[in-house]
Write a protein that holds these residues in place. Sequence first.
Motif, PDB file in Angstrom:
ATOM      1  N   VAL A 741       0.841  -1.205   0.000  1.00 26.86           N
ATOM      2  CA  VAL A 741       0.000   0.000   0.000  1.00 26.86           C
ATOM      3  C   VAL A 741       0.874   1.253   0.000  1.00 26.86           C
ATOM      4  O   VAL A 741       0.596   2.213  -0.735  1.00 26.86           O
ATOM      5  N   MET A 742       1.915   1.259   0.813  1.00 29.88           N
ATOM      6  CA  MET A 742       2.800   2.426   0.833  1.00 29.88           C
ATOM      7  C   MET A 742       3.502   2.618  -0.518  1.00 29.88           C
ATOM      8  O   MET A 742       3.728   3.750  -0.951  1.00 29.88           O
ATOM      9  N   ASP A 743       3.800   1.518  -1.180  1.00 28.79           N
ATOM     10  CA  ASP A 743       4.400   1.610  -2.515  1.00 28.79           C
ATOM     11  C   ASP A 743       3.407   2.208  -3.507  1.00 28.79           C
ATOM     12  O   ASP A 743       3.784   3.019  -4.370  1.00 28.79           O
ATOM     13  N   ALA A 744       2.155   1.853  -3.379  1.00 23.76           N
ATOM     14  CA  ALA A 744       1.130   2.422  -4.255  1.00 23.76           C
ATOM     15  C   ALA A 744       0.956   3.917  -4.021  1.00 23.76           C
ATOM     16  O   ALA A 744       0.645   4.675  -4.952  1.00 23.76           O
ATOM     17  N   LEU A 745       1.162   4.347  -2.777  1.00 23.81           N
ATOM     18  CA  LEU A 745       0.955   5.760  -2.427  1.00 23.81           C
ATOM     19  C   LEU A 745       2.218   6.603  -2.634  1.00 23.81           C
ATOM     20  O   LEU A 745       2.209   7.806  -2.351  1.00 23.81           O
ATOM     21  N   GLU A 746       3.289   6.009  -3.140  1.00 27.09           N
ATOM     22  CA  GLU A 746       4.543   6.740  -3.325  1.00 27.09           C
ATOM     23  C   GLU A 746       4.387   8.001  -4.186  1.00 27.09           C
ATOM     24  O   GLU A 746       4.988   9.041  -3.868  1.00 27.09           O
ATOM     25  N   PRO A 747       3.576   7.992  -5.266  1.00 19.29           N
ATOM     26  CA  PRO A 747       3.425   9.226  -6.057  1.00 19.29           C
ATOM     27  C   PRO A 747       2.873  10.410  -5.267  1.00 19.29           C
ATOM     28  O   PRO A 747       3.052  11.566  -5.656  1.00 19.29           O
ATOM     29  N   PHE A 748       2.187  10.119  -4.158  1.00 14.81           N
ATOM     30  CA  PHE A 748       1.644  11.197  -3.323  1.00 14.81           C
ATOM     31  C   PHE A 748       2.663  11.677  -2.288  1.00 14.81           C
ATOM     32  O   PHE A 748       2.376  12.614  -1.535  1.00 14.81           O
ATOM     33  N   GLY A 749       3.821  11.017  -2.213  1.00 17.70           N
ATOM     34  CA  GLY A 749       4.827  11.404  -1.226  1.00 17.70           C
ATOM     35  C   GLY A 749       4.496  10.945   0.180  1.00 17.70           C
ATOM     36  O   GLY A 749       5.023  11.488   1.150  1.00 17.70           O
ATOM     37  N   ILE A 750       3.626   9.941   0.307  1.00 17.53           N
ATOM     38  CA  ILE A 750       3.235   9.432   1.628  1.00 17.53           C
ATOM     39  C   ILE A 750       4.221   8.353   2.046  1.00 17.53           C
ATOM     40  O   ILE A 750       4.421   7.365   1.343  1.00 17.53           O
ATOM     41  N   ARG A 751       4.851   8.546   3.181  1.00 17.94           N
ATOM     42  CA  ARG A 751       5.896   7.633   3.643  1.00 17.94           C
ATOM     43  C   ARG A 751       5.352   6.514   4.522  1.00 17.94           C
ATOM     44  O   ARG A 751       5.771   5.369   4.414  1.00 17.94           O
ATOM     45  N   HIS A 752       4.412   6.834   5.395  1.00 22.90           N
ATOM     46  CA  HIS A 752       3.925   5.818   6.330  1.00 22.90           C
ATOM     47  C   HIS A 752       2.547   6.204   6.842  1.00 22.90           C
ATOM     48  O   HIS A 752       2.270   7.383   7.098  1.00 22.90           O
ATOM     49  N   VAL A 762      -6.668   5.935   4.619  1.00 17.89           N
ATOM     50  CA  VAL A 762      -5.897   6.088   3.382  1.00 17.89           C
ATOM     51  C   VAL A 762      -6.385   7.306   2.595  1.00 17.89           C
ATOM     52  O   VAL A 762      -5.586   8.107   2.089  1.00 17.89           O
ATOM     53  N   TRP A 763      -7.699   7.463   2.497  1.00 19.43           N
ATOM     54  CA  TRP A 763      -8.265   8.606   1.772  1.00 19.43           C
ATOM     55  C   TRP A 763      -7.832   9.931   2.407  1.00 19.43           C
ATOM     56  O   TRP A 763      -7.452  10.873   1.706  1.00 19.43           O
ATOM     57  N   LYS A 764      -7.861   9.965   3.735  1.00 23.36           N
ATOM     58  CA  LYS A 764      -7.476  11.191   4.439  1.00 23.36           C
ATOM     59  C   LYS A 764      -6.005  11.510   4.193  1.00 23.36           C
ATOM     60  O   LYS A 764      -5.636  12.686   4.000  1.00 23.36           O
ATOM     61  N   ALA A 765      -5.147  10.487   4.192  1.00 24.14           N
ATOM     62  CA  ALA A 765      -3.722  10.719   3.933  1.00 24.14           C
ATOM     63  C   ALA A 765      -3.511  11.259   2.525  1.00 24.14           C
ATOM     64  O   ALA A 765      -2.672  12.145   2.305  1.00 24.14           O
ATOM     65  N   ILE A 766      -4.264  10.748   1.567  1.00 22.40           N
ATOM     66  CA  ILE A 766      -4.155  11.243   0.180  1.00 22.40           C
ATOM     67  C   ILE A 766      -4.598  12.695   0.098  1.00 22.40           C
ATOM     68  O   ILE A 766      -3.943  13.525  -0.554  1.00 22.40           O
ATOM     69  N   GLN A 767      -5.686  13.036   0.780  1.00 27.50           N
ATOM     70  CA  GLN A 767      -6.166  14.424   0.752  1.00 27.50           C
ATOM     71  C   GLN A 767      -5.153  15.370   1.382  1.00 27.50           C
ATOM     72  O   GLN A 767      -4.887  16.457   0.860  1.00 27.50           O
ATOM     73  N   HIS A 768      -4.577  14.957   2.499  1.00 32.33           N
ATOM     74  CA  HIS A 768      -3.557  15.779   3.147  1.00 32.33           C
ATOM     75  C   HIS A 768      -2.347  15.961   2.241  1.00 32.33           C
ATOM     76  O   HIS A 768      -1.758  17.058   2.162  1.00 32.33           O
ATOM     77  N   ALA A 769      -1.960  14.883   1.551  1.00 34.09           N
ATOM     78  CA  ALA A 769      -0.814  14.975   0.649  1.00 34.09           C
ATOM     79  C   ALA A 769      -1.096  15.931  -0.507  1.00 34.09           C
ATOM     80  O   ALA A 769      -0.230  16.715  -0.910  1.00 34.09           O
ATOM     81  N   LYS A 770      -2.303  15.883  -1.021  1.00 35.65           N
ATOM     82  CA  LYS A 770      -2.670  16.770  -2.132  1.00 35.65           C
ATOM     83  C   LYS A 770      -2.654  18.235  -1.699  1.00 35.65           C
ATOM     84  O   LYS A 770      -2.372  19.130  -2.493  1.00 35.65           O
ATOM     85  N   GLN A 771      -2.967  18.440  -0.409  1.00 39.61           N
ATOM     86  CA  GLN A 771      -3.003  19.810   0.116  1.00 39.61           C
ATOM     87  C   GLN A 771      -1.635  20.258   0.618  1.00 39.61           C
ATOM     88  O   GLN A 771      -1.494  21.354   1.170  1.00 39.61           O
ATOM     89  N   GLY A 772      -0.619  19.377   0.461  1.00 38.93           N
ATOM     90  CA  GLY A 772       0.729  19.728   0.892  1.00 38.93           C
ATOM     91  C   GLY A 772       0.932  19.691   2.380  1.00 38.93           C
ATOM     92  O   GLY A 772       1.866  20.314   2.897  1.00 38.93           O
ATOM     93  N   ARG A 773       0.072  18.979   3.099  1.00 38.28           N
ATOM     94  CA  ARG A 773       0.186  18.907   4.559  1.00 38.28           C
ATOM     95  C   ARG A 773       0.937  17.656   4.967  1.00 38.28           C
ATOM     96  O   ARG A 773       0.599  16.580   4.544  1.00 38.28           O
TER      97      ARG A 773
END
Length: 773
Positions: A741-752, A762-773
């Motif tokens: 899952v973390m490998d799939a989220l690598e384009p978003f810059g999510i580490r863990h 997972v959705w919340k982490a993606i939203q935060h990543a998109k917002q640069g948080r």
Amino acid sequence: MVISHYVGARVRRKEDPRLITGTSMYVDDLQLPRMAHVAFVRSVYPHARIRGIDASAALAMPGVIAVITAKELRQWLKGPVTAPEGEGEGGGEGSAGPAAEPLASTVVRYVGEPIAAVVAESRYVAEDAAGAVQVDYEPLPSVVDPEEAMRDGAPQLYPGVKNNIGTRWDHTHGDVEGAFSQPDVVVVKQRFRSQRVSGISMEPRAIAAAPDPLTRGVTVWSSTQAPHWNRNALAAALGLPQSLVRVIAPEVGGGFGIKIGTYQEDFVLAALARALNRPVKWVESRSEHLQNTHHGREQVVDYEAAVRRDGKVLAIRATIIQNLGSHPRGLFLPATTGSMLVGCYDIPAVEIHAYGVYTNTMAVGAYRGAGRPEAAYYIERLMDIIADEIGMDPAEIRRKNFIRPEQFPYTTATGERYDTGDYEKALNKALEVADYAGLRRQQAEARQQGRYLGVGLASYVEICGFGPWESAMVRVEPSGAVSVFTGISPHGQGEETTFAQIVADELGADFDEVVVYHGDTANTPQGNGTMGSRSLVTGGSALLGAIQKVREKARRIAAHLLEAAVEDIEYADGKFRVKGAPDRALTLREIAAAAYGGGLPADIEPGLEASDFFAPPDEVFPFGTHVCLVEVMPDTGEVKILKYVSVDDCGPRVSPLLVEGQVHGGLAQGIAQALYEEVKYDERGQLLTGTLMDYAVPRATMLPAYITDYTVTPTNLNPLGVKGIGEAATIGSTPTVVNAVMDALEPFGIRHIDIPLTPQKVWKAIQHAKQGR
């Protein structure tokens, strides 16, 4: 089907006909004359002082026999009330904290703690009457977070346990400071959390007890993994000789560690049966199970690794904080996690500080793997994070750090002595079976299409096959049928089949005429039960020892009957024959008839049976590599497993079909921890996941079709060469799925993201990543 050799053959389980037809017996099926039923009054507060108990309304209800509190129970329990903690290492330095009272007398420390027992003519009346008992509480401050509980000024559960720290394990080895101070070292840090989970065995706990009119003792039927342990603890508490307490485990619908050792209800039921002089029974509801059967996992850790630019890990610093819950059932967990911290890797230096902390929650104890899944999760996540940090492929970072085959037996920096291993062999097999290169190409193509695929892998090693010893007795009946009595107590593992396979091959017995008896302290030899993947390692080795004694006597009888020297008799092709003259041979059936028929020489005793005890010189260390392909749906956070490959090495496989079943079940539990399951308390200590409407157990449709394979690396620590398999897949699967899952989220810059990786999280982490948080 004619089978020439049973060991290694795919044979159907002997246990299944009675189980799938529903014709066997569980504790709840037991019906005895005058049997009464028990329900418990349980605390509604996580921490409170008991000021009074009013049972008058309950006692006035028709059908209510008695309401028992700690005051009455104290008169019937003459000795210490202890609950064995189960598998693994000890509690470490400074272990502290009393066992929970069977019925709380002055203070309750978690929601659900039993305060009174209601005995009635029916279960329904008992439950209604329990609801009518009034308890006067004085609420006390509570704490549920172990890190908060360790701080000065936090609510204290026990006066003599400073900062609620019930156990501590510190270990340093090698030049840690020197490793971190090297100029070319990259320091990689990460905090991890293993959430609290529930065992969710198919059958909740159940206990029945009845006075024995002949011995003046007591018989207890219990859904337990360790009948002799329960017998010993109950005898001590009741002040009875162990010979007057009989514990029977009939069919047990799953355990996973949560049915190791006695609980408060065991002591209460045994005491009630003797005091009331009638049978009593209690069967746990599913809500009680989620609330009062001990939980698993719940650790928070901080890891820090010193890594060279070429990928070699030089040292790890770690702080491990284990939530013990309200009372000691898992004091060994912090030390076990620490002892397996380095996993499959040749890491020369470690500094570990591990704590076990009491909180106002249900106790945490053994659960499938018990400390080892946590350790594997942390090191395998850390390896992926290191690979990402320095730009290496996850498979290659593992190759770089593996303990090499020629290094075994290998003592790790944490002090564990690994017996045998070939970790790269399992990794190569898994990458080949999964088509790792193909998965990477598929991932790249999907990303071009805007899809988020992830490839994850994990290489694990675990410790199992715990001693101190195990027992077996083999009796060849006059007909040639064989009865096996074992001290282990299987509850789904299939040892009735596995043991019969060994007997059939080693004695020439008819597989269908081998019966394995277990789970009854009155007719089985002393044993330590089934846990920690020890059944075949220790129980099977004891069985083999007993078989060899029987076989040696059978050779002597055959020599007499065939008029040959004992040294000229060999066992081959299922018969006892004269060397060089295969036509002069006897079957086990013929030898058994002579053993009980009279006419043997004076130097050969009648009968054909033997017992044996096997004490393993050390634990064994199975291992493997898993590979997983997932897809993450960014709009919903949903994770879908597209492919799962499991390559496990448990040494020689006596029963391949049973091994595959254990792997499938272990994968389900490990994947569920990665994606779905979590026991949650609110900040006040109230359980939020008290039903299966709240606690997410996966359905079959939520799990993939698995591809399983194996390598074989025997151990030299037992005569069968076997290692355990019961916990292996659970240990390997959680980090594999999370890494994917973390490998799939690598384009978003999510580490863990901490587990469980629920869609919302997972959705919340993606939203935060998109917002640069």
